[in-house]
Design an enzyme around this catalytic site. Structure first.
Site, PDB file in Angstrom:
ATOM      1  N   LYS A  93       0.952  -1.149  -0.219  1.00 41.61           N
ATOM      2  CA  LYS A  93       0.416   0.401   0.281  1.00 41.61           C
ATOM      3  C   LYS A  93       1.028   1.365  -0.236  1.00 41.61           C
ATOM      4  O   LYS A  93       0.812   2.316  -0.407  1.00 41.61           O
ATOM      5  CB  LYS A  93      -0.883  -0.172   1.075  1.00 41.61           C
ATOM      6  CG  LYS A  93      -2.271  -1.014   1.328  1.00 41.61           C
ATOM      7  CD  LYS A  93      -3.165  -0.776   2.068  1.00 41.61           C
ATOM      8  CE  LYS A  93      -4.606  -1.747   1.620  1.00 41.61           C
ATOM      9  NZ  LYS A  93      -4.186  -2.620   1.812  1.00 41.61           N
ATOM     10  N   GLU A 115     -10.632   7.498   3.493  1.00 36.93           N
ATOM     11  CA  GLU A 115     -10.998   6.413   4.258  1.00 36.93           C
ATOM     12  C   GLU A 115     -10.590   5.056   4.338  1.00 36.93           C
ATOM     13  O   GLU A 115      -9.613   4.447   3.922  1.00 36.93           O
ATOM     14  CB  GLU A 115     -12.488   6.103   3.671  1.00 36.93           C
ATOM     15  CG  GLU A 115     -12.804   4.872   3.459  1.00 36.93           C
ATOM     16  CD  GLU A 115     -12.441   5.181   1.003  1.00 36.93           C
ATOM     17  OE1 GLU A 115     -12.664   6.611   1.210  1.00 36.93           O
ATOM     18  OE2 GLU A 115     -11.483   4.028   0.958  1.00 36.93           O
ATOM     19  N   SER A 381       1.503  -9.335  -0.729  1.00 35.12           N
ATOM     20  CA  SER A 381       1.121  -8.380  -0.684  1.00 35.12           C
ATOM     21  C   SER A 381       1.923  -7.604   0.235  1.00 35.12           C
ATOM     22  O   SER A 381       2.357  -6.914   0.646  1.00 35.12           O
ATOM     23  CB  SER A 381       0.151  -8.019  -0.893  1.00 35.12           C
ATOM     24  OG  SER A 381      -1.067  -9.240  -0.494  1.00 35.12           O
TER      25      SER A 381
END
Ligand SMILES: *Cc1c(COP(=O)(O)O)cnc(C)c1O
Length: 397
Positions: A93, A115, A381
């Site tokens: 991310k 958010e 990931s």
């Protein structure tokens, strides 16, 4: 459109019949503004220099492409792991948040809103804001704030303001509504930082470009390790689909490379407790984008379920819907039980504790069959530290 770009977004913001920007009129100016400038900024030398320098020295890239010897022996094929779990903050991310923060800076914005559901995107956003000295406001459902206390604490320690969304089910979609309301009210100074390849155009394309560093690296890394300059398979998990989009990006037009996405089917595709959006295959509009989503018969978006918080999104990025439509990508699903088993296996065969999300991708090894010489790249990931409570609970450690 040229054949070469048939899997990329077109000038209308569409991937085939998916995507677009279905937004309230009050958001038009913000989206138009972003759409007008994002490509020029991303392609500018100034942006590229800053972005690449941060990826290298702050995020810790390139992330290794690791040949998993014992896993390869077990499945009688050649398994390579793309180690996004080794990035700063423990997942892919950060590639996106660092990139979007730089875009915000180039646009002259000094206030970032986001958010978050499970809190992972909130933490990655708060991290990048601390790095750049920008104000950070994270909207989060009241229920999620309670469930995800450690991530809320991280965001606060990083200097972010965490605002509770108290309407509706008090979860992610309510937080999204609050964030959109904020953006409408503060168009001048505020940048809305979205965490996956979802939302109205240009977000899916912008986020895919910022995660494309994953496949850019795989390309030269596989060439260093094998006698070919491409892998036979690239496999990644999909929630919204950003780590998969980044892992696929530079292979989209190379049909020698099979692209495999693994959705979370929770307790099973037909159990009602699932997040396997493509498998259920209902077309609709979610977060400003036309794509597959999970909805009830009267068109209400239904609550998804998966053991991994990062995969329980009720939609899927429009590019993935298009890859499914065109059969360029294969979409399979893994249950909670499949993921747990794959997580334990990777840990005990290779000494790598994966995030539960990533474990869904790893479970493809037992679901598919590969040839001995195939090079199979699986994107890990994220790392499993955040999931230790679940592992302790499920495995009885
Ligand atoms: C958030 C998250 C995901 C799912 O998001 P995508 O946009 O589908 O990549 C997957 N793995 C980890 C570790 C995550 O934190």
């Amino acid at each position: 459109m040229s054949k070469k770009n048939k899997y990329q977004v077109d000038e209308k913001g569409m991937y085939g019949r998916f995507g677009g920007a279905f937004i309230p009129e009050m958001l038009y100016p913000n989206i138009e503004n972003l759409k007008t400038v994002y490509l020029d900024i991303i392609n500018s030398e100034a942006f590229q220099n800053e972005y690449k320098a941060l990826l290298k020295d702050y995020v810790g890239r390139p992330s290794p492409l690791y040949y998993a010897k014992r896993l390869s022996e077990k499945y009688n094929t050649q398994v390579y792991l793309k180690r996004e779990d080794l990035n700063h903050t423990g997942a892919h991310k950060i590639n996106n948040t660092v990139g979007q923060i730089l875009i915000a800076k180039h646009m002259g914005k000094d206030r970032i809103i986001a958010e978050t559901g499970a809190g992972q995107h909130g933490v990655a956003t708060a991290t990048a804001c601390a790095l750049m000295g920008l104000q950070c406001v994270v909207y989060m459902g009241e229920v999620d704030i309670e469930r995800q206390a450690p991530n809320v604490a991280r965001m606060k320690m990083l200097g972010a303001e965490v605002v509770a969304a108290k309407s509706g089910s008090k979860t992610l979609k309510d937080a999204t509504n609050e964030a959109l309301r904020d953006w409408i009210c503060n168009p001048e100074d505020t940048f809305y930082l979205i965490g996956s390849v979802v939302g109205p155009h240009p977000y899916p394309d912008m986020v895919a470009r910022l995660q494309a560093i994953i496949s850019e690296e795989i390309k030269w890394q596989i060439k260093e390790k094998t006698d070919k300059d491409y892998p036979d398979y690239v496999i990644a998990c999909v929630g919204g689909g950003s780590n998969a989009a980044g892992s696929f990006y530079h292979f989209l037009d190379d049909e020698r490379v099979s692209l495999v996405a693994v959705e979370a089917s929770g307790m099973g595709v037909d159990s009602g407790e699932t997040a396997a959006t493509i498998a259920l295959g209902d077309l609709g509009i979610i977060h400003g984008s036309k794509t597959f989503l999970m909805q009830s018969d009267d068109g209400q978006i239904t609550e998804p379920y998966s053991i991994s918080a990062g995969l329980d999104y009720p939609g899927i990025g429009p590019q993935h819907a298009h890859l499914h439509d065109t059969k360029r990508g294969s979409f399979i699903s893994a249950t909670d039980a499949d993921a747990l088993e794959a997580a334990k296996e990777l840990t005990q065969l290779e000494g790598i504790i994966p995030a539960l999300e990533s474990a869904h991708a790893l479970s493809a090894l037992s679901k598919m069959s590969f040839k001995k010489d195939d090079s199979v790249v699986i994107t890990v990931s994220g790392r499993g530290d955040k999931d230790m409570a679940t592992y302790m609970n499920r495995f009885g450690f």
